[in-house]
Design a protein around this motif. Structure first.
Motif, mmCIF file in Angstrom:
data_model
loop_
_atom_site.group_PDB
_atom_site.id
_atom_site.type_symbol
_atom_site.label_atom_id
_atom_site.label_comp_id
_atom_site.label_asym_id
_atom_site.label_seq_id
_atom_site.Cartn_x
_atom_site.Cartn_y
_atom_site.Cartn_z
ATOM 1 N N VAL A 56 10.935 6.557 15.573
ATOM 2 C CA VAL A 56 10.227 6.184 14.346
ATOM 3 C C VAL A 56 9.127 7.180 13.992
ATOM 4 N N GLU A 57 8.493 7.758 15.015
ATOM 5 C CA GLU A 57 7.365 8.675 14.835
ATOM 6 C C GLU A 57 6.292 8.070 13.924
ATOM 7 N N PRO A 58 5.734 6.917 14.308
ATOM 8 C CA PRO A 58 4.745 6.260 13.445
ATOM 9 C C PRO A 58 3.403 6.993 13.428
ATOM 10 N N ASP A 59 2.706 6.837 12.325
ATOM 11 C CA ASP A 59 1.326 7.326 12.242
ATOM 12 C C ASP A 59 0.373 6.305 12.845
ATOM 13 N N VAL A 60 0.781 5.046 12.809
ATOM 14 C CA VAL A 60 -0.052 3.979 13.353
ATOM 15 C C VAL A 60 0.838 2.888 13.937
ATOM 16 N N ASP A 83 0.812 -1.218 0.000
ATOM 17 C CA ASP A 83 0.000 0.000 0.000
ATOM 18 C C ASP A 83 0.845 1.269 0.000
ATOM 19 N N GLY A 84 2.168 1.122 0.067
ATOM 20 C CA GLY A 84 3.041 2.283 0.060
ATOM 21 C C GLY A 84 3.385 2.826 1.427
ATOM 22 N N VAL A 85 3.101 2.041 2.478
ATOM 23 C CA VAL A 85 3.396 2.455 3.847
ATOM 24 C C VAL A 85 4.834 2.085 4.199
ATOM 25 N N ALA A 86 5.538 2.967 4.882
ATOM 26 C CA ALA A 86 6.867 2.655 5.414
ATOM 27 C C ALA A 86 6.674 1.826 6.685
ATOM 28 N N VAL A 87 7.260 0.639 6.723
ATOM 29 C CA VAL A 87 7.008 -0.294 7.823
ATOM 30 C C VAL A 87 8.252 -0.506 8.671
ATOM 31 N N HIS A 88 8.096 -0.279 9.969
ATOM 32 C CA HIS A 88 9.121 -0.601 10.961
ATOM 33 C C HIS A 88 8.580 -1.739 11.813
#
Length: 323
Positions: A69-73, A28-33
């Motif tokens: 990381v400052e994640p959005d989710v 989906d184009g999300v950067a994943v940590h």
């Protein structure tokens, strides 16, 4: 939050659900940590995931990781995943799967307050929170009354999501019923069954020993359940969602379906019951009502019971297990 500009942190990223989730988010184009606790033979590694070694129970370290990381989710899929193991390690189960998610939600809320932007949180809950429910199917209004340490821990995190929701965190709890795939570790009864059927069909195992064959569970396809969590994370309003097929089958049904896939109908001659494998407390039936997920998220399961069992057996036939 749009997928192509979002960053996600996934705990338990190398597990069955975590690996499918990482693949979905990356597509989906999300950067994943991903948080990785320790190496395991069951790990599934996904290319493109930025991994971070760490321990869910280390609240300070998890807080620092969120600041970095400052994640959005944040998807919390980590923790002790076996009911059987929870009986052997009830305290550890409570800390990892119950208390650690509360600290993680608190860290998300503090990041949100500091940054001034929304941080969303998805808790992977479990049907075990309902225990021996008075009615079936269970939905979001079913009383939370677990009957094992695993359920107690999951209930703590599930109820915690509602508490932090009241404090302004976009916290979602997805109550996931049993869901399977070829990535399910062999310590789980479902994979034990499909591996056993494959090995017996190949002449590599003489007999399969199992526990309670009469327990009834609502089994679905793991990637479908990951899809539900993604939909829940992106929905405008945070709430709880039961994720289930609405149909229950016994362990005996699972065995029959697995052996039918390999052409063995008289499976009872090669399958026995080992009383030592029967759990101290095991809910008789778990069957979920996913009406809210269907109506609010537009979610429906795509793989039926016989097909999911068949896919697992096929995978074990193609990649023979060793015991």
């Amino acid at each position: 939050m749009t997928p192509d500009s979002a960053t996600a942190l996934v705990t338990g990223v190398t597990g069955q659900d975590g690996s499918y989730l990482a693949e979905r988010l990356l597509a989906d184009g999300v950067a994943v940590h991903g948080l990785v606790h320790r190496a395991s033979p069951d790990d599934t590694h996904v290319d493109g995931v930025v991994t971070h070694p760490g321990d869910l129970t280390d609240a300070e370290a998890m807080g620092r990781l969120l600041e970095e990381v400052e994640p959005d989710v944040v998807f919390n899929l980590g923790g002790i995943s076996s009911v059987g193991q929870s009986w052997d390690q009830p305290g550890a189960t409570a800390r990892v799967s119950g208390l650690a998610p509360l600290d993680l939600m608190d860290a998300c809320l503090r990041l949100q307050e500091r940054s001034g932007r929304e941080v969303r949180f998805v808790q992977a809950s479990s049907a075990e929170i309902f225990g021996e429910a008075d009615s079936s199917p269970q939905d979001e209004q079913t009383p939370v009354r677990p009957v094992n340490p695993y359920g107690v821990a999951k209930a703590t995190a599930h109820l915690g999501a509602n508490v932090f929701r009241q404090r302004g965190l976009h916290a979602v709890s997805c109550v996931l019923y049993n869901h399977e795939s070829p990535r399910r570790p062999a310590r789980f009864v479902t994979r034990k069954i499909t591996q056993g059927a494959a090995m017996i069909a190949q002449g590599r195992l003489a007999r399969l020993e199992l526990g309670n064959l009469d327990a009834r569970r609502d089994w679905g396809w793991a990637p479908d359940y990951v899809d539900a969590m993604v939909r829940a994370a992106r929905h405008v309003e945070p709430m709880d969602f039961v994720v289930a097929t609405g149909r229950a089958h016994t362990v005996r049904d699972f065995v029959a379906a697995a052996f039918a896939r390999v052409g063995i109908e008289d499976w009872d001659r090669v399958v026995g019951v080992d009383e030592s494998l029967v759990r101290p407390a095991d809910p008789t039936e778990q069957r979920g009502d996913a009406s809210r997920a269907a109506e609010v998220l537009g979610w429906t399961p795509t793989v039926d019971f016989a097909e999911l069992v068949g896919r697992m057996v096929d995978a074990d036939l193609d990649d023979p297990p060793t015991r």
